[in-house]
Write a protein that holds these residues in place. Sequence first.
Motif, short mmCIF file in Angstrom:
data_model
loop_
_atom_site.label_atom_id
_atom_site.label_comp_id
_atom_site.label_asym_id
_atom_site.label_seq_id
_atom_site.Cartn_x
_atom_site.Cartn_y
_atom_site.Cartn_z
N GLY A 8 0.97 -1.26 0.04
CA GLY A 8 -0.14 0.02 0.05
C GLY A 8 0.79 1.17 -0.16
N ILE A 9 2.15 1.01 -0.04
CA ILE A 9 2.81 2.44 -0.18
C ILE A 9 3.36 2.82 -1.41
CG2 ILE A 9 5.27 3.10 0.45
CD1 ILE A 9 5.28 1.28 2.97
N ASP A 10 3.08 4.04 -1.93
CA ASP A 10 3.34 4.55 -3.13
C ASP A 10 5.08 4.28 -3.58
OD1 ASP A 10 3.05 6.36 -5.45
OD2 ASP A 10 4.44 7.54 -4.49
N PRO A 11 5.23 3.67 -4.59
CA PRO A 11 6.36 3.39 -5.10
C PRO A 11 7.34 4.67 -5.08
CG PRO A 11 4.87 2.34 -6.65
CD PRO A 11 4.11 3.47 -5.68
N ARG A 12 6.92 5.83 -5.64
CA ARG A 12 7.70 6.94 -5.46
C ARG A 12 8.09 7.28 -3.87
NH1 ARG A 12 8.00 10.66 -9.75
NH2 ARG A 12 7.08 9.77 -11.44
N GLU A 13 7.28 7.29 -3.16
CA GLU A 13 7.50 7.89 -1.66
C GLU A 13 8.48 6.49 -1.23
OE1 GLU A 13 4.07 8.53 0.81
OE2 GLU A 13 5.55 8.96 2.51
N GLY A 14 8.07 5.42 -1.44
CA GLY A 14 8.72 4.01 -0.94
C GLY A 14 10.26 4.20 -1.26
N PHE A 15 10.48 4.65 -2.69
CA PHE A 15 11.84 4.85 -3.18
C PHE A 15 12.37 5.83 -2.25
CE2 PHE A 15 15.20 6.30 -5.60
CZ PHE A 15 16.01 5.15 -5.74
N GLN A 16 12.03 6.76 -2.11
CA GLN A 16 12.64 7.75 -1.30
C GLN A 16 12.85 7.32 0.25
OE1 GLN A 16 14.00 10.52 -2.37
NE2 GLN A 16 13.18 10.02 -4.27
N ALA A 17 12.03 6.70 0.66
CA ALA A 17 12.03 6.10 2.11
C ALA A 17 13.25 5.02 2.25
CB ALA A 17 10.89 5.51 2.73
N MET A 18 13.33 4.13 1.17
CA MET A 18 14.55 3.26 0.92
C MET A 18 15.63 3.89 0.79
SD MET A 18 13.04 0.11 1.91
CE MET A 18 11.55 -0.49 2.03
N ARG A 19 15.88 5.00 -0.10
CA ARG A 19 17.02 5.41 -0.74
C ARG A 19 18.19 5.72 0.53
NH1 ARG A 19 17.46 10.14 -5.04
NH2 ARG A 19 19.59 10.35 -5.23
N PRO A 20 18.04 6.04 1.73
CA PRO A 20 19.24 6.16 2.63
C PRO A 20 19.77 4.54 2.74
CG PRO A 20 17.28 7.54 3.33
CD PRO A 20 16.80 6.76 2.26
N LEU A 21 18.95 3.69 2.84
CA LEU A 21 19.36 2.41 3.08
C LEU A 21 20.01 1.79 1.87
CD1 LEU A 21 18.87 -0.27 4.76
CD2 LEU A 21 16.79 -0.68 3.55
N ILE A 22 19.60 2.20 0.70
CA ILE A 22 20.20 1.56 -0.63
C ILE A 22 21.56 2.41 -0.63
CG2 ILE A 22 20.26 1.90 -3.16
CD1 ILE A 22 17.04 1.88 -2.88
N GLU A 23 21.60 3.68 -0.40
CA GLU A 23 22.92 4.40 -0.37
C GLU A 23 23.89 3.96 0.62
OE1 GLU A 23 21.80 8.38 -0.65
OE2 GLU A 23 21.22 8.18 -3.03
N CYS A 24 23.23 3.53 1.91
CA CYS A 24 24.35 3.03 2.70
C CYS A 24 24.71 1.69 2.50
CB CYS A 24 23.53 3.12 4.03
SG CYS A 24 24.29 2.50 5.51
N THR A 25 23.95 0.90 2.04
CA THR A 25 24.40 -0.27 1.41
C THR A 25 25.49 -0.13 0.39
OG1 THR A 25 22.38 -1.29 1.84
CG2 THR A 25 23.81 -2.65 0.50
N LEU A 26 25.44 0.56 -0.69
CA LEU A 26 26.33 0.87 -1.67
C LEU A 26 27.72 1.38 -1.00
CD1 LEU A 26 24.64 2.54 -4.71
CD2 LEU A 26 25.83 0.53 -4.65
N SER A 27 27.62 2.44 0.01
CA SER A 27 28.89 2.87 0.63
C SER A 27 29.52 1.65 1.33
CB SER A 27 28.16 3.98 1.31
OG SER A 27 29.11 4.25 2.65
N ASN A 28 28.66 0.83 1.97
CA ASN A 28 29.26 -0.33 2.65
C ASN A 28 29.92 -1.26 1.68
OD1 ASN A 28 28.64 0.66 5.16
ND2 ASN A 28 26.67 -0.75 5.47
N ILE A 29 29.46 -1.67 0.52
CA ILE A 29 30.05 -2.35 -0.34
C ILE A 29 31.44 -2.01 -0.75
CG2 ILE A 29 29.91 -3.27 -2.75
CD1 ILE A 29 26.79 -3.46 -2.24
N ALA A 30 31.40 -0.55 -1.02
CA ALA A 30 32.51 0.37 -1.67
C ALA A 30 33.71 0.36 -0.79
CB ALA A 30 32.20 1.80 -1.91
N ARG A 31 33.17 0.44 0.71
CA ARG A 31 34.48 0.38 1.97
C ARG A 31 34.84 -0.90 2.24
NH1 ARG A 31 33.49 1.46 7.04
NH2 ARG A 31 31.11 1.15 6.68
N LEU A 32 33.89 -1.89 2.28
CA LEU A 32 34.18 -3.24 2.91
C LEU A 32 34.21 -4.27 2.10
CD1 LEU A 32 31.93 -2.71 5.79
CD2 LEU A 32 33.98 -2.41 6.11
#
Length: 289
Positions: free
Chosen positions: A196-220
């Motif tokens: 029931g969550i709008d995909p656009r808003e959902g993406f904004q909500a998930m974005r910090p998680l996605i970016e944190c994961t990318l940054s962890n992959i780059a670092r670790l």
Amino acid sequence: MQIGFIGAGKVATTFGRYLHDRGLSISGYYDRHDEKAATASEVTQSQSYPRAAAVVADSDIILITTRDDQIAGACEDLCRQPGISTRHLVGHMSGAHSSRILDKAGQRGAALFSLHPLQAFADADKALADLPHTYFSLESTGERLQPVKDMLAQMGNRYFSISPEHKSLYHISACILSNYLVTLMASGLTTLAHSGIDPREGFQAMRPLIECTLSNIARLGPAKALTGPIARGDVGTVDHHLQALRTWGLEDIESLYRHLGLQTLELAHQSALSSPEKAAAVRQLLERT
Ligand SMILES: NC(=O)c1ccc[n+]([C@@H]2O[C@H](COP(=O)([O-])OP(=O)(O)OC[C@H]3O[C@@H](n4cnc5c(N)ncnc54)[C@H](OP(=O)(O)O)[C@@H]3O)[C@@H](O)[C@H]2O)c1
């Protein structure tokens, strides 16, 4: 050193602008659509040629920047006429093919290469802005590549060298990391939309998680960046996820979840994230249909 293009599409026009901005000299463009060659030559202060042979006459480096399935044919057409010789370096910018598809030019003495920019050119201005940070791969079957290396040095871009036999694996990797990442995001957002969550808003909500994961992959690196129920060997949660996907009729996503879950389990094993017993129980669940 004069650089000429056969095919004045998205990549040739933007890459030509980039080269021109960095002080490299563009001889000009030939395209079977005159208006495209005219636009590209205008933004690079170069020639718009009526024939491919004219690019050959005026250039030392010739880039065949047609679509991938047109490169070999364009090269053959070029080699039917006299012109290509040992003074030329002939290349293309495809990630999928090696320079071997330019063999006809090699038979005429040209040095062959492929130079692939690891970026998308859908939006010309964005692509131009991204080019300074773009990594390239340089593939070649032979030597005499110094002019291309000099061009890269003047561009200031980083690049790695790969052999022709590794080009397919390299391109598969780029497809998985870029295209399949999009597919993965789309699948995650489809699942979210069912809650029931709008995909656009959902993406904004998930974005910090996605970016944190990318940054962890780059670092670790991927194995150490892994978190979540499969990495922890949380059998109950994985079972709950599979049941929910079935309840909501998301069979495609269930099979994706199972397949990626098994790969995730392998990755978790590399960093010994859960006990072998828990990992075996999760594997059993994921393999059970
Ligand atoms: N687009 C990207 O994001 C990207 C990223 C990295 C690398 N690349 C690579 O860059 C290369 C060029 O891709 P692109 O997206 O710039 O292609 P594009 O926009 O489709 O441009 C290709 C141009 O070449 C013309 N052409 C085809 N055959 C020709 C021939 N024999 N003589 C003269 N002109 C001819 C095409 O005309 P028609 O339209 O009539 O065929 C078109 O105008 C490809 O190898 C691609 O894999 C692309």
